[in-house]
Scaffold this motif. Sequence first.
Motif, PDB file in Angstrom:
ATOM      1  N   ALA A 143     -46.312  55.992  25.232  1.00  0.00           N
ATOM      2  CA  ALA A 143     -47.255  55.085  25.911  1.00  0.00           C
ATOM      3  C   ALA A 143     -48.299  55.814  25.869  1.00  0.00           C
ATOM      4  CB  ALA A 143     -46.756  54.547  26.600  1.00  0.00           C
ATOM      5  N   LYS A 144     -49.696  55.284  25.525  1.00  0.00           N
ATOM      6  CA  LYS A 144     -51.120  55.159  26.367  1.00  0.00           C
ATOM      7  C   LYS A 144     -51.281  54.821  27.373  1.00  0.00           C
ATOM      8  CE  LYS A 144     -51.460  58.335  21.920  1.00  0.00           C
ATOM      9  NZ  LYS A 144     -50.082  57.468  21.593  1.00  0.00           N
ATOM     10  N   GLU A 145     -51.044  53.947  27.552  1.00  0.00           N
ATOM     11  CA  GLU A 145     -52.048  53.123  28.897  1.00  0.00           C
ATOM     12  C   GLU A 145     -50.240  52.201  29.317  1.00  0.00           C
ATOM     13  OE1 GLU A 145     -56.662  52.380  29.357  1.00  0.00           O
ATOM     14  OE2 GLU A 145     -55.195  50.131  29.020  1.00  0.00           O
ATOM     15  N   ILE A 146     -51.140  52.238  30.480  1.00  0.00           N
ATOM     16  CA  ILE A 146     -50.640  51.078  31.494  1.00  0.00           C
ATOM     17  C   ILE A 146     -51.381  50.428  32.225  1.00  0.00           C
ATOM     18  CG2 ILE A 146     -48.739  50.389  33.200  1.00  0.00           C
ATOM     19  CD1 ILE A 146     -47.339  53.059  33.211  1.00  0.00           C
ATOM     20  N   THR A 147     -51.429  49.107  32.080  1.00  0.00           N
ATOM     21  CA  THR A 147     -52.101  47.945  32.951  1.00  0.00           C
ATOM     22  C   THR A 147     -51.486  47.293  34.169  1.00  0.00           C
ATOM     23  OG1 THR A 147     -53.501  47.661  30.891  1.00  0.00           O
ATOM     24  CG2 THR A 147     -53.747  45.845  32.723  1.00  0.00           C
ATOM     25  N   PHE A 148     -52.152  47.343  35.222  1.00  0.00           N
ATOM     26  CA  PHE A 148     -51.210  47.013  36.125  1.00  0.00           C
ATOM     27  C   PHE A 148     -52.059  45.253  36.941  1.00  0.00           C
ATOM     28  CE2 PHE A 148     -49.348  45.048  40.066  1.00  0.00           C
ATOM     29  CZ  PHE A 148     -47.646  45.715  39.716  1.00  0.00           C
ATOM     30  N   LYS A 149     -51.422  44.454  37.069  1.00  0.00           N
ATOM     31  CA  LYS A 149     -52.827  43.705  37.611  1.00  0.00           C
ATOM     32  C   LYS A 149     -52.169  43.197  38.971  1.00  0.00           C
ATOM     33  CE  LYS A 149     -55.217  40.663  35.136  1.00  0.00           C
ATOM     34  NZ  LYS A 149     -55.109  39.483  34.778  1.00  0.00           N
ATOM     35  N   ILE A 150     -52.440  43.325  40.267  1.00  0.00           N
ATOM     36  CA  ILE A 150     -52.176  41.676  40.961  1.00  0.00           C
ATOM     37  C   ILE A 150     -52.946  41.266  41.119  1.00  0.00           C
ATOM     38  CG2 ILE A 150     -52.329  42.362  44.104  1.00  0.00           C
ATOM     39  CD1 ILE A 150     -52.246  45.512  43.625  1.00  0.00           C
ATOM     40  N   THR A 151     -52.333  39.861  40.786  1.00  0.00           N
ATOM     41  CA  THR A 151     -52.607  38.732  40.841  1.00  0.00           C
ATOM     42  C   THR A 151     -53.238  37.902  41.819  1.00  0.00           C
ATOM     43  OG1 THR A 151     -50.298  38.070  40.481  1.00  0.00           O
ATOM     44  CG2 THR A 151     -51.704  38.270  38.746  1.00  0.00           C
ATOM     45  N   SER A 152     -52.264  38.739  43.224  1.00  0.00           N
ATOM     46  CA  SER A 152     -52.422  37.958  44.494  1.00  0.00           C
ATOM     47  C   SER A 152     -52.290  38.220  45.435  1.00  0.00           C
ATOM     48  CB  SER A 152     -52.239  36.371  44.520  1.00  0.00           C
ATOM     49  OG  SER A 152     -50.625  36.174  44.607  1.00  0.00           O
ATOM     50  N   ILE A 153     -53.054  38.091  46.850  1.00  0.00           N
ATOM     51  CA  ILE A 153     -52.434  39.161  47.653  1.00  0.00           C
ATOM     52  C   ILE A 153     -52.844  37.969  48.725  1.00  0.00           C
ATOM     53  CG2 ILE A 153     -52.465  41.043  49.251  1.00  0.00           C
ATOM     54  CD1 ILE A 153     -53.332  42.625  46.971  1.00  0.00           C
ATOM     55  N   VAL A 154     -51.909  37.378  49.384  1.00  0.00           N
ATOM     56  CA  VAL A 154     -51.615  36.345  51.038  1.00  0.00           C
ATOM     57  C   VAL A 154     -51.080  37.566  52.423  1.00  0.00           C
ATOM     58  CG1 VAL A 154     -50.929  34.399  51.903  1.00  0.00           C
ATOM     59  CG2 VAL A 154     -51.908  34.501  49.606  1.00  0.00           C
ATOM     60  N   GLU A 155     -51.601  37.071  52.498  1.00  0.00           N
ATOM     61  CA  GLU A 155     -51.188  38.040  54.446  1.00  0.00           C
ATOM     62  C   GLU A 155     -50.932  36.504  55.022  1.00  0.00           C
ATOM     63  OE1 GLU A 155     -53.678  40.991  56.288  1.00  0.00           O
ATOM     64  OE2 GLU A 155     -54.679  39.744  55.584  1.00  0.00           O
ATOM     65  N   ASN A 156     -49.663  35.875  55.586  1.00  0.00           N
ATOM     66  CA  ASN A 156     -48.759  35.773  56.768  1.00  0.00           C
ATOM     67  C   ASN A 156     -49.189  35.855  57.743  1.00  0.00           C
ATOM     68  OD1 ASN A 156     -48.644  33.560  55.111  1.00  0.00           O
ATOM     69  ND2 ASN A 156     -46.351  34.277  54.553  1.00  0.00           N
ATOM     70  N   MET A 157     -50.283  34.900  59.061  1.00  0.00           N
ATOM     71  CA  MET A 157     -50.478  35.991  60.246  1.00  0.00           C
ATOM     72  C   MET A 157     -49.661  35.493  61.624  1.00  0.00           C
ATOM     73  SD  MET A 157     -52.665  37.764  59.116  1.00  0.00           S
ATOM     74  CE  MET A 157     -53.760  38.870  60.591  1.00  0.00           C
ATOM     75  N   TYR A 158     -49.356  35.817  62.153  1.00  0.00           N
ATOM     76  CA  TYR A 158     -48.477  35.686  63.485  1.00  0.00           C
ATOM     77  C   TYR A 158     -49.647  34.149  64.032  1.00  0.00           C
ATOM     78  CZ  TYR A 158     -45.522  39.547  63.688  1.00  0.00           C
ATOM     79  OH  TYR A 158     -44.655  40.622  63.392  1.00  0.00           O
ATOM     80  N   ASN A 159     -50.599  34.433  64.197  1.00  0.00           N
ATOM     81  CA  ASN A 159     -51.737  33.275  64.934  1.00  0.00           C
ATOM     82  C   ASN A 159     -52.585  33.122  63.876  1.00  0.00           C
ATOM     83  OD1 ASN A 159     -49.873  33.317  67.759  1.00  0.00           O
ATOM     84  ND2 ASN A 159     -51.449  35.650  67.653  1.00  0.00           N
ATOM     85  N   GLY A 160     -52.773  31.614  63.412  1.00  0.00           N
ATOM     86  CA  GLY A 160     -53.406  30.920  62.467  1.00  0.00           C
ATOM     87  C   GLY A 160     -53.269  30.894  61.163  1.00  0.00           C
ATOM     88  N   PRO A 161     -53.813  30.457  60.594  1.00  0.00           N
ATOM     89  CA  PRO A 161     -53.260  30.339  59.074  1.00  0.00           C
ATOM     90  C   PRO A 161     -52.952  31.957  57.989  1.00  0.00           C
ATOM     91  CG  PRO A 161     -56.014  29.177  59.205  1.00  0.00           C
ATOM     92  CD  PRO A 161     -55.056  29.971  60.163  1.00  0.00           C
ATOM     93  N   PRO A 162     -52.783  31.433  57.138  1.00  0.00           N
ATOM     94  CA  PRO A 162     -52.533  32.452  55.944  1.00  0.00           C
ATOM     95  C   PRO A 162     -54.197  32.369  55.752  1.00  0.00           C
ATOM     96  CG  PRO A 162     -50.593  30.896  55.480  1.00  0.00           C
ATOM     97  CD  PRO A 162     -51.566  30.188  56.949  1.00  0.00           C
ATOM     98  N   ILE A 163     -53.849  34.272  55.309  1.00  0.00           N
ATOM     99  CA  ILE A 163     -55.570  34.687  54.595  1.00  0.00           C
ATOM    100  C   ILE A 163     -54.818  34.812  53.430  1.00  0.00           C
ATOM    101  CG2 ILE A 163     -57.184  36.304  54.949  1.00  0.00           C
ATOM    102  CD1 ILE A 163     -56.677  36.412  57.838  1.00  0.00           C
ATOM    103  N   ASP A 164     -55.310  34.336  52.216  1.00  0.00           N
ATOM    104  CA  ASP A 164     -55.915  34.699  51.285  1.00  0.00           C
ATOM    105  C   ASP A 164     -57.164  35.604  50.693  1.00  0.00           C
ATOM    106  OD1 ASP A 164     -56.185  34.733  48.079  1.00  0.00           O
ATOM    107  OD2 ASP A 164     -55.481  32.439  47.712  1.00  0.00           O
ATOM    108  N   LEU A 165     -56.897  36.477  49.639  1.00  0.00           N
ATOM    109  CA  LEU A 165     -57.761  37.906  50.099  1.00  0.00           C
ATOM    110  C   LEU A 165     -58.019  37.790  48.215  1.00  0.00           C
ATOM    111  CD1 LEU A 165     -55.335  41.096  51.738  1.00  0.00           C
ATOM    112  CD2 LEU A 165     -57.126  39.266  52.315  1.00  0.00           C
ATOM    113  N   GLY A 166     -58.428  36.974  47.791  1.00  0.00           N
ATOM    114  CA  GLY A 166     -58.344  36.844  46.242  1.00  0.00           C
ATOM    115  C   GLY A 166     -57.803  37.825  45.657  1.00  0.00           C
ATOM    116  N   GLY A 167     -58.246  37.722  44.538  1.00  0.00           N
ATOM    117  CA  GLY A 167     -57.958  38.947  43.810  1.00  0.00           C
ATOM    118  C   GLY A 167     -58.193  38.204  42.152  1.00  0.00           C
TER     119      GLY A 167
END
Length: 324
Positions: free
Chosen positions: A291-315
Amino acid sequence: MKKAIWLLILCLLSAQLACAPSTSNVSPAANITNSTPAQNTTAHGFTIGPAPLPLPFPILPPHATPADFPLVVNTVIEKQYYLPGQPVKMTVRITNVGPDNVTFYKFPPEITITADEDGHQVILAEAGSDSFQLKPSFMMTYNLTWDQHGENGTQVPTGWYLVTVANVNFVRGNPPRGTLANWGDQRIDIQPSYPQGILVKDIHPNLSQVSLGNNVTLQRVSLSDNGSIFYFFCLPKGYGEHPSSVIAIGEYTINGNTKSAGFAGYGDDMSNGIKLVWGENNPLEIVPKDAKEITFKITSIVENMYNGPPIDLGGPWEFKIPLQ
């Protein structure tokens, strides 16, 4: 490291029955099976005997006792990693750790596997036609061998499969209480077969991508004959309060074939950021030596907070990893 996916399913569909089925025809069968294995499975019968000591302890909801949840169900796989076509040998063990006899209906239980990739389910053995009574501190052992074929008689795709002891119908106690439950606690990984060999390598790419001001760095890639592990460090914009949980989803491409990486394991980092790891508990696919290459894609990251709504970091955050 916290897990983003739980591995144990215990689904109680009916906790109490006003009138339990009659137990007058319960048969103390042993060393037999009246279950109907699928054409892709060989069942070697079930045996009954005293359970080894110390007895396992059931996973109990709050304020419950072993009398409420008297069964411990484990599936033992001969090995975790298989190549296509290799027979998969498994043993199901059901132990009565409660104080009362447990009566089963449609016994031995149904055994299924479910693909992580697309959720496709294959029935390895349908539920049997026996009734059976399991005494306290006794264990039932049920052996099966699966040839890796689906219902259509062809080899199932490579990937991870969850083994489930399904639709276990049992009654216990006085007055009798009935329960229908599923247990899934083991996975099987069918790895591709590469005649050219498997790439074994430890890489430290230190590649970074930014989305909406949120920086993600691919720190390390571990490739072995057991599978692949990807280590990331995420520094959200204005990072301060630690999240209560993180939901990060990824996918990866090897030789033009894209597969879901599922959810990342996560944890706080001393550098005021978030560690994200894919494949730590269940390694992802092995990589062919050419194999010549691996492509890894993070499609989304969401932080769930103790105080406040979830935070979508984009992607997305996409990383191309040269291998040669």
